[in-house]
Structures are given as C-alpha cells and as structure tokens.
Write a protein that holds these residues in place. Structure first.
Motif, PDB file in Angstrom:
ATOM      1  N   UNK A   6       0.801  -1.224   0.000  1.00 56.67           N
ATOM      2  CA  UNK A   6       0.000   0.000   0.000  1.00 56.67           C
ATOM      3  C   UNK A   6       0.833   1.273   0.000  1.00 56.67           C
ATOM      4  N   UNK A   7       2.038   1.265   0.555  1.00 58.53           N
ATOM      5  CA  UNK A   7       2.876   2.473   0.500  1.00 58.53           C
ATOM      6  C   UNK A   7       3.429   2.725  -0.900  1.00 58.53           C
ATOM      7  N   UNK A   8       3.269   1.791  -1.808  1.00 57.62           N
ATOM      8  CA  UNK A   8       3.717   1.982  -3.187  1.00 57.62           C
ATOM      9  C   UNK A   8       2.604   2.562  -4.065  1.00 57.62           C
ATOM     10  N   UNK A   9       1.456   2.857  -3.467  1.00 52.28           N
ATOM     11  CA  UNK A   9       0.304   3.389  -4.202  1.00 52.28           C
ATOM     12  C   UNK A   9       0.202   4.900  -3.943  1.00 52.28           C
ATOM     13  N   UNK A  67       0.486  -2.455  13.395  1.00 48.29           N
ATOM     14  CA  UNK A  67       0.117  -3.187  12.185  1.00 48.29           C
ATOM     15  C   UNK A  67      -1.320  -3.640  12.372  1.00 48.29           C
ATOM     16  N   UNK A  68      -2.116  -3.528  11.323  1.00 49.93           N
ATOM     17  CA  UNK A  68      -3.491  -4.021  11.345  1.00 49.93           C
ATOM     18  C   UNK A  68      -3.491  -5.344  10.594  1.00 49.93           C
ATOM     19  N   UNK A  69      -3.592  -6.429  11.345  1.00 48.29           N
ATOM     20  CA  UNK A  69      -3.613  -7.763  10.732  1.00 48.29           C
ATOM     21  C   UNK A  69      -5.049  -8.252  10.692  1.00 48.29           C
ATOM     22  N   UNK A  86      -1.265  -8.207   6.992  1.00 51.07           N
ATOM     23  CA  UNK A  86      -1.290  -6.817   7.416  1.00 51.07           C
ATOM     24  C   UNK A  86      -1.922  -5.995   6.301  1.00 51.07           C
ATOM     25  N   UNK A  87      -2.999  -5.313   6.645  1.00 53.78           N
ATOM     26  CA  UNK A  87      -3.757  -4.545   5.649  1.00 53.78           C
ATOM     27  C   UNK A  87      -3.668  -3.040   5.885  1.00 53.78           C
ATOM     28  N   UNK A  88      -2.885  -2.646   6.875  1.00 52.96           N
ATOM     29  CA  UNK A  88      -2.750  -1.225   7.150  1.00 52.96           C
ATOM     30  C   UNK A  88      -2.016  -0.988   8.449  1.00 52.96           C
ATOM     31  N   UNK A  89      -1.963   0.266   8.830  1.00 52.69           N
ATOM     32  CA  UNK A  89      -1.413   0.627  10.124  1.00 52.69           C
ATOM     33  C   UNK A  89      -2.263   1.740  10.726  1.00 52.69           C
ATOM     34  N   UNK A  90      -2.423   1.666  12.032  1.00 47.32           N
ATOM     35  CA  UNK A  90      -3.209   2.651  12.770  1.00 47.32           C
ATOM     36  C   UNK A  90      -2.504   2.940  14.079  1.00 47.32           C
ATOM     37  N   UNK A 107      -4.162   4.292   8.219  1.00 47.03           N
ATOM     38  CA  UNK A 107      -3.723   4.117   6.833  1.00 47.03           C
ATOM     39  C   UNK A 107      -4.039   2.674   6.432  1.00 47.03           C
ATOM     40  N   UNK A 108      -4.924   2.516   5.463  1.00 49.98           N
ATOM     41  CA  UNK A 108      -5.400   1.186   5.079  1.00 49.98           C
ATOM     42  C   UNK A 108      -5.106   0.926   3.602  1.00 49.98           C
ATOM     43  N   UNK A 109      -4.740  -0.303   3.299  1.00 53.81           N
ATOM     44  CA  UNK A 109      -4.547  -0.756   1.922  1.00 53.81           C
ATOM     45  C   UNK A 109      -5.863  -0.539   1.164  1.00 53.81           C
ATOM     46  N   UNK A 110      -5.826   0.094  -0.014  1.00 51.34           N
ATOM     47  CA  UNK A 110      -7.064   0.356  -0.757  1.00 51.34           C
ATOM     48  C   UNK A 110      -7.892  -0.885  -1.078  1.00 51.34           C
ATOM     49  N   UNK A 111      -7.271  -2.052  -1.096  1.00 52.37           N
ATOM     50  CA  UNK A 111      -8.038  -3.284  -1.314  1.00 52.37           C
ATOM     51  C   UNK A 111      -9.068  -3.502  -0.208  1.00 52.37           C
ATOM     52  N   UNK A 112      -8.898  -2.805   0.921  1.00 50.71           N
ATOM     53  CA  UNK A 112      -9.794  -2.984   2.069  1.00 50.71           C
ATOM     54  C   UNK A 112     -10.613  -1.724   2.364  1.00 50.71           C
ATOM     55  N   UNK A 113     -10.518  -0.721   1.496  1.00 49.91           N
ATOM     56  CA  UNK A 113     -11.367   0.460   1.642  1.00 49.91           C
ATOM     57  C   UNK A 113     -12.807   0.032   1.399  1.00 49.91           C
TER      58      UNK A 113
END
Length: 184
Positions: free
Chosen positions: A29-32, A71-73, A80-84, A101-107
């Motif tokens: 997700x940090x590469x997006x 890490x949000x697992x 891990x799908x994000x960090x909060x 901060x969440x991976x857009x696949x999980x928005x």
C-alpha cells in the motif's frame, strides 16, 4: 517486546507492533500514490524503501518508548492490511493524534470505525489521555464519518501545503474527542 505497545483486538483485526516481517504487506500500500498523497513520505519504489521506513519510523519510535502505530492484521487472512495508531506519543502524554492508513483493497469494508474505536478505548482506558484528535482532509468523507460516529467534534479547519501534491494547499479539519465525552 515493547511494553508500551499493548496488543489490541477488534472484531476483524489484531493490532500489534509493526515488524520487518511486515515489509511486503506495507510495501503493497505504500507503493500506491493515492495512499501516500497526504502523508509526509514519498511513494515507496522498492521493498528496501519500506524496510528503511519501518526501521526509522516505527521500530525506532518503539525503541524510544513511544506509543506509535500498530500493524493491522486481518484475522481471516493473517495479513497486514494497514497501520493505525498514535503519532508518536509517550505513555505520559495527556493527548495524542490518531491516524489510520489502510490498503485500498480494504477500503469500503467499514474498518475505520472499528479501528478508531479500539484506539480511542486504549487512549482513555489504558493511556489515560485527556483527549485525542484526528486531522482529516476535506475530500476524505470516510474518515470524517467514523469520527462523527465515535462522537468526535469538529474543532477547526486550516490549510496545509502538501509536498506529495506539488505543494498544493488543501483544507484540513481537526476533530477532537475529550475523555469525559466518550461513552462506549
């Protein structure tokens, strides 16, 4: 390993300290560009960018005794799908900024409310903070929605220059939740 980073659990997620084993998941997700557009970091171009970031931002702050991001697992996938978390506060602080901060696949999976609620509970019940606050950007309606559900109140707005947007000035909103106003 880091006593100030108590492991937290929500209905769908485990919140735990970030480790170097999480590099691939965070790189996803940090590469997006859409994920980092408002963050004070550049898009990660390689795994080594993410590895350096984990060491310098997360692990370094844990080692200093700060309460930082988790890490949000996601439980069903052990991924891990994000960090909060808190933007690097000490356990003795009386207030803190939260961020998600969440991976857009999980928005769109309604995780923001669940994750923010876990942070707020931890802030008031374990860290004994007087208040927590969050900064949102005017175009991020989903963040605002979760905050309003948790009874955060809009406090102010301000303008901020964002490097990742070619120094564009954007409107930001500050939401605050005081301990005495929080009921779960």
């Amino acid at each position: 390993m880091y006593p100030q980073m108590e492991i937290l659990e929500t209905i769908h997620c485990i919140l735990r300290p970030i480790t170097l084993d999480d590099t691939q998941d965070l790189f996803e997700y940090y590469s997006i560009p859409a994920v980092v557009k408002y963050l004070p970091i550049k898009v990660h171009k390689s795994i080594s960018d993410t590895r350096r970031f984990i060491k310098s931002y997360f692990i370094n702050n844990y080692q200093k005794g700060k309460v930082s991001h988790y890490a949000v697992a996601i439980k069903t996938q052990n991924k891990v799908i994000g960090n909060v978390g808190f933007n690097n506060i000490y356990p003795t602080d009386k207030n803190g900024e939260i961020g998600i901060c969440i991976n857009p696949d999980y928005w769109g999976h309604n995780l923001s409310f669940e994750l923010a609620q876990a942070l707020v509970d931890y802030a008031f019940k374990k860290l004994n903070l007087d208040y927590v606050y969050a900064i949102t950007y005017d175009d991020n309606i989903y963040s605002k929605s979760a905050l309003v559900q948790l009874r955060f109140i809009y406090e102010s707005n301000f303008k901020k220059r964002i490097k990742n947007l070619n120094n564009k000035i954007v409107k930001c909103n500050k939401f605050v939740l005081y301990k005495e106003n929080y009921t779960k």
